[in-house]
Design an enzyme around this catalytic site. Structure first.
Site, PDB file in Angstrom:
ATOM      1  N   LYS A 121     -87.063   6.284  -7.042  1.00 36.54           N
ATOM      2  CA  LYS A 121     -86.962   7.144  -6.224  1.00 36.54           C
ATOM      3  C   LYS A 121     -88.324   7.563  -5.719  1.00 36.54           C
ATOM      4  O   LYS A 121     -88.624   7.866  -4.492  1.00 36.54           O
ATOM      5  CB  LYS A 121     -86.289   8.489  -6.825  1.00 36.54           C
ATOM      6  CG  LYS A 121     -84.777   8.429  -6.909  1.00 36.54           C
ATOM      7  CD  LYS A 121     -84.467   9.695  -7.677  1.00 36.54           C
ATOM      8  CE  LYS A 121     -83.265   9.697  -8.167  1.00 36.54           C
ATOM      9  NZ  LYS A 121     -82.207  10.576  -7.423  1.00 36.54           N
ATOM     10  N   GLU A 181     -94.481  16.149 -27.042  1.00 36.11           N
ATOM     11  CA  GLU A 181     -94.063  17.490 -26.961  1.00 36.11           C
ATOM     12  C   GLU A 181     -92.636  17.630 -27.955  1.00 36.11           C
ATOM     13  O   GLU A 181     -91.950  18.670 -27.574  1.00 36.11           O
ATOM     14  CB  GLU A 181     -93.571  17.561 -25.308  1.00 36.11           C
ATOM     15  CG  GLU A 181     -92.556  16.436 -24.786  1.00 36.11           C
ATOM     16  CD  GLU A 181     -92.141  16.618 -23.588  1.00 36.11           C
ATOM     17  OE1 GLU A 181     -91.394  17.513 -23.127  1.00 36.11           O
ATOM     18  OE2 GLU A 181     -92.131  15.656 -22.751  1.00 36.11           O
ATOM     19  N   HIS A 219     -94.126   7.404 -14.898  1.00 35.49           N
ATOM     20  CA  HIS A 219     -93.286   8.060 -15.983  1.00 35.49           C
ATOM     21  C   HIS A 219     -92.043   7.919 -15.743  1.00 35.49           C
ATOM     22  O   HIS A 219     -91.516   8.165 -14.627  1.00 35.49           O
ATOM     23  CB  HIS A 219     -93.826   9.495 -15.996  1.00 35.49           C
ATOM     24  CG  HIS A 219     -92.892  10.127 -16.938  1.00 35.49           C
ATOM     25  ND1 HIS A 219     -92.621  10.179 -17.982  1.00 35.49           N
ATOM     26  CD2 HIS A 219     -92.296  11.407 -16.593  1.00 35.49           C
ATOM     27  CE1 HIS A 219     -92.027  10.801 -18.723  1.00 35.49           C
ATOM     28  NE2 HIS A 219     -91.437  11.772 -17.794  1.00 35.49           N
ATOM     29  N   CYS A 246     -94.630  15.475 -20.683  1.00 33.55           N
ATOM     30  CA  CYS A 246     -94.665  14.097 -20.653  1.00 33.55           C
ATOM     31  C   CYS A 246     -96.148  13.657 -20.488  1.00 33.55           C
ATOM     32  O   CYS A 246     -96.613  12.402 -20.394  1.00 33.55           O
ATOM     33  CB  CYS A 246     -93.691  13.518 -19.855  1.00 33.55           C
ATOM     34  SG  CYS A 246     -91.941  14.095 -20.398  1.00 33.55           S
ATOM     35  N   SER A 270     -86.267  19.292 -11.241  1.00 28.35           N
ATOM     36  CA  SER A 270     -87.196  18.455 -11.906  1.00 28.35           C
ATOM     37  C   SER A 270     -87.324  17.183 -11.104  1.00 28.35           C
ATOM     38  O   SER A 270     -88.473  16.760 -11.025  1.00 28.35           O
ATOM     39  CB  SER A 270     -86.690  18.141 -13.291  1.00 28.35           C
ATOM     40  OG  SER A 270     -87.447  17.333 -14.049  1.00 28.35           O
TER      41      SER A 270
HETATM   42  N1  COA Z   1     -71.859   4.320  -9.582  1.00 30.12           N
HETATM   43  C1  COA Z   1     -73.108   4.325  -9.406  1.00 30.12           C
HETATM   44  N2  COA Z   1     -74.004   5.565  -9.139  1.00 30.12           N
HETATM   45  C2  COA Z   1     -73.539   6.621  -9.566  1.00 30.12           C
HETATM   46  C3  COA Z   1     -72.170   6.741  -9.847  1.00 30.12           C
HETATM   47  C4  COA Z   1     -71.369   5.576  -9.989  1.00 30.12           C
HETATM   48  N3  COA Z   1     -70.186   5.544 -10.385  1.00 30.12           N
HETATM   49  N4  COA Z   1     -71.698   8.039 -10.262  1.00 30.12           N
HETATM   50  C5  COA Z   1     -73.010   8.797  -9.737  1.00 30.12           C
HETATM   51  N5  COA Z   1     -74.007   7.857  -9.557  1.00 30.12           N
HETATM   52  C6  COA Z   1     -75.353   8.184  -9.121  1.00 30.12           C
HETATM   53  C7  COA Z   1     -75.582   9.340  -8.461  1.00 30.12           C
HETATM   54  O1  COA Z   1     -75.304   9.205  -7.028  1.00 30.12           O
HETATM   55  C8  COA Z   1     -76.965   9.739  -8.545  1.00 30.12           C
HETATM   56  O2  COA Z   1     -77.727   8.963  -7.931  1.00 30.12           O
HETATM   57  P1  COA Z   1     -79.052   9.510  -7.040  1.00 30.12           P
HETATM   58  O3  COA Z   1     -79.867  10.447  -7.982  1.00 30.12           O
HETATM   59  O4  COA Z   1     -79.819   8.438  -6.608  1.00 30.12           O
HETATM   60  O5  COA Z   1     -78.340  10.258  -5.970  1.00 30.12           O
HETATM   61  C9  COA Z   1     -77.131   9.444 -10.044  1.00 30.12           C
HETATM   62  O6  COA Z   1     -75.999   8.668 -10.455  1.00 30.12           O
HETATM   63  C10 COA Z   1     -77.052  10.708 -11.188  1.00 30.12           C
HETATM   64  O7  COA Z   1     -75.940  11.499 -10.662  1.00 30.12           O
HETATM   65  P2  COA Z   1     -75.932  12.963 -10.628  1.00 30.12           P
HETATM   66  O8  COA Z   1     -74.594  13.392 -10.353  1.00 30.12           O
HETATM   67  O9  COA Z   1     -77.142  13.483  -9.895  1.00 30.12           O
HETATM   68  O10 COA Z   1     -76.180  13.383 -12.018  1.00 30.12           O
HETATM   69  P3  COA Z   1     -75.893  14.697 -13.059  1.00 30.12           P
HETATM   70  O11 COA Z   1     -75.619  15.759 -12.268  1.00 30.12           O
HETATM   71  O12 COA Z   1     -75.537  14.285 -14.364  1.00 30.12           O
HETATM   72  O13 COA Z   1     -77.968  14.405 -13.451  1.00 30.12           O
HETATM   73  C11 COA Z   1     -79.941  13.854 -14.182  1.00 30.12           C
HETATM   74  C12 COA Z   1     -78.623  13.356 -13.589  1.00 30.12           C
HETATM   75  C13 COA Z   1     -80.956  12.764 -14.311  1.00 30.12           C
HETATM   76  C14 COA Z   1     -80.655  14.918 -13.257  1.00 30.12           C
HETATM   77  C15 COA Z   1     -79.835  14.638 -15.572  1.00 30.12           C
HETATM   78  O14 COA Z   1     -79.292  13.502 -16.359  1.00 30.12           O
HETATM   79  C16 COA Z   1     -80.801  15.224 -16.117  1.00 30.12           C
HETATM   80  O15 COA Z   1     -81.075  16.528 -15.798  1.00 30.12           O
HETATM   81  N6  COA Z   1     -81.790  14.615 -16.803  1.00 30.12           N
HETATM   82  C17 COA Z   1     -83.080  15.066 -17.304  1.00 30.12           C
HETATM   83  C18 COA Z   1     -84.016  14.980 -16.095  1.00 30.12           C
HETATM   84  C19 COA Z   1     -85.400  14.893 -16.673  1.00 30.12           C
HETATM   85  O16 COA Z   1     -85.750  14.030 -17.486  1.00 30.12           O
HETATM   86  N7  COA Z   1     -86.354  15.624 -16.048  1.00 30.12           N
HETATM   87  C20 COA Z   1     -87.735  15.456 -16.543  1.00 30.12           C
HETATM   88  C21 COA Z   1     -88.281  14.871 -15.376  1.00 30.12           C
HETATM   89  S1  COA Z   1     -89.856  14.325 -15.895  1.00 30.12           S
END
Ligand code: COA
Length: 403
Positions: free
Chosen positions: A242, A79, A233, A111, A201
């Site tokens: 999860k 992609e 994936h 993906c 997502s």
């Molecule tokens: N210690 C441990 N864990 C922590 C933490 C700390 N100090 N601070 C935050 N976290 C955890 C959160 O609780 C959360 O866990 P959970 O998902 O089990 O609830 C995780 O870290 C991520 O935190 P979050 O606030 O949700 O992060 P974010 O708003 O930056 O978003 C993604 C994270 C993954 C959604 C973002 O990086 C993203 O959009 N990635 C691309 C998504 C993707 O790949 N999509 C395609 C799917 S195929």
């Protein structure tokens, strides 16, 4: 006739950034990246590596002369392709010196592309049992500096030879798949970087897995106890965990322990590479096969593929007797061990380097890149690739001729 994965190879560029250091620069607690998202190191592609070279380097390690003769179909899932018309498969076909009597195409659905390619490969082998198919998944994941997705970038490729009577894994027949038009992640043709609704997502991924699992159970009558492990994936390693947790209450305590422990083993390589989109599921499978000491000949592994947009598929593979002898653990350990760490500011600099888009030429210094196959520059809008190994061979032959 049984069809499946006969060989599997992997390549990732020689540079990485430490997620703890990236977190500090982004004013985020390091544990958010290392535990919350589950990433330790993020592979960085220099300008001399693109999805074509990554895939070609992954395949170079596994193909022998007989494969090169027998492969009559190259399927390239990506992609982050380099051309909107010509397929990346054609470049790889030439760089590897494959038999000209072959088909070569690119497959796209986020993906999910490499999984679509695997299923097409199975169909091709069913009709042509003597053939072999080269399936490639190769991507450079880019969300942009300082974006929510930044911590889930990465670069790398997996190459697989699919054939009859495979040495590593038989891909079983029943498969559960579904499609629904959702806007959770996409990359319009005018953008180098993906757009993503991260939380949505994550929800869609889990919903697709749950739905595919229900469909799989009703097609096969199987349950969690029938699987030694699930490979997912992994856009980031926490994602698979999860999804797995969403179904664990169906099984026993022992099922949960086994599947969670194997998930962790299957995430080792991905934790150290990052997201490689089409290849992430197969990198996780490779990590499980190469790092687990408990898997046995005959063990069954569930594979869940998810491509945003979205298509999901769940299918199963069964390990062949003696599969371990056909893995390349030493090569992959060396690949990880010889990588070089870059600072966050060096990573930012590399991230912002781009090839010219106005037709001007650029020569790249491929001596800085240890990969055998590199992008050496661009000339008249055409990417120039070099296979150092075949150039070395060519130089040796001409030196011999001169003597
Ligand atoms: N210690 C441990 N864990 C922590 C933490 C700390 N100090 N601070 C935050 N976290 C955890 C959160 O609780 C959360 O866990 P959970 O998902 O089990 O609830 C995780 O870290 C991520 O935190 P979050 O606030 O949700 O992060 P974010 O708003 O930056 O978003 C993604 C994270 C993954 C959604 C973002 O990086 C993203 O959009 N990635 C691309 C998504 C993707 O790949 N999509 C395609 C799917 S195929």
């Amino acid at each position: 006739m049984e069809i499946g994965i006969d060989k599997i190879g992997f390549y990732t560029p020689h540079l990485y950034v430490d997620m703890n250091k990236l977190a500090v620069e982004r004013n985020v607690e390091p544990e958010k990246f290392t535990i919350g998202i589950g990433q330790e190191k993020m592979a960085i592609a220099p300008l001399t590596q693109d999805p074509v070279t990554l895939a070609a380097n992954a395949a170079l390690d596994i193909l022998d002369e007989e494969d090169k003769e027998k492969i009559d179909f190259v399927l390239f899932g990506t992609e982050s392709g380099i051309d909107q018309s010509k397929s990346a498969a054609v470049y790889v076909h030439r760089l590897l010196g494959l038999n000209p009597q072959a088909r070569a195409v690119e497959v796209k659905q986020a993906c999910y592309g490499a999984t679509a390619a695997i299923q097409m490969a199975k169909g091709h082998i069913a009709l042509n049992p003597e053939s072999k198919v080269l399936v490639l998944g190769s991507d450079i994941a880019r969300y942009g500096l300082n974006t929510g997705g930044e911590a889930t970038q990465g670069a790398g490729a997996v190459a697989m030879v699919v054939s009859a009577d495979p040495s590593i894994m038989v891909l079983e027949g029943p498969s559960a798949y579904l499609t629904a038009d959702v806007m959770d992640f996409w990359r319009p043709v005018y953008s180098d970087e993906a757009f993503v609704d991260g939380k949505f997502s994550n929800e869609q991924y889990i919903a697709f897995f749950s739905s595919a699992w229900e469909q799989y159970k009703s097609k096969t009558g199987q349950g969690l106890a029938d699987f030694e492990a699930f490979s997912f994936h992994l856009p980031y390693t926490k994602m698979g965990k999860k999804a797995l947790r969403a179904v664990l209450d169906e099984g026993t305590e022992e099922d949960s322990e086994r599947l969670l422990a194997n998930h962790q083993i299957g995430a080792v390589y991905n934790r150290n590479v990052g997201n490689i989109y089409t290849a992430s599921l197969y990198l996780s499978l490779l990590s499980l096969l190469e790092q687990s000491e408990d898997l046995q000949d005959g063990s069954r592994i569930g594979l869940f593929s998810y491509g945003s947009g979205a298509v999901g598929e769940l299918f199963a593979g069964r390990l062949q007797p003696g599969y371990r002898e056909h893995l390349n653990v030493a090569r992959h350990s060396e690949l990880f061990a010889t990588r070089k760490e870059v600072t966050v500011s060096e990573y930012e600099e590399i991230f912002q380097e781009t090839l010219p888009t106005d037709g001007s030429s650029l020569d790249l210094d491929i001596d800085q890149d240890p990969a055998k196959i590199c992008l050496s520059g661009i000339e008249g809008h055409s990417r120039q690739y070099v296979n150092k190994a075949s150039n070395i061979e060519a130089e040796k032959i001409s030196a011999r001729a001169e003597r």
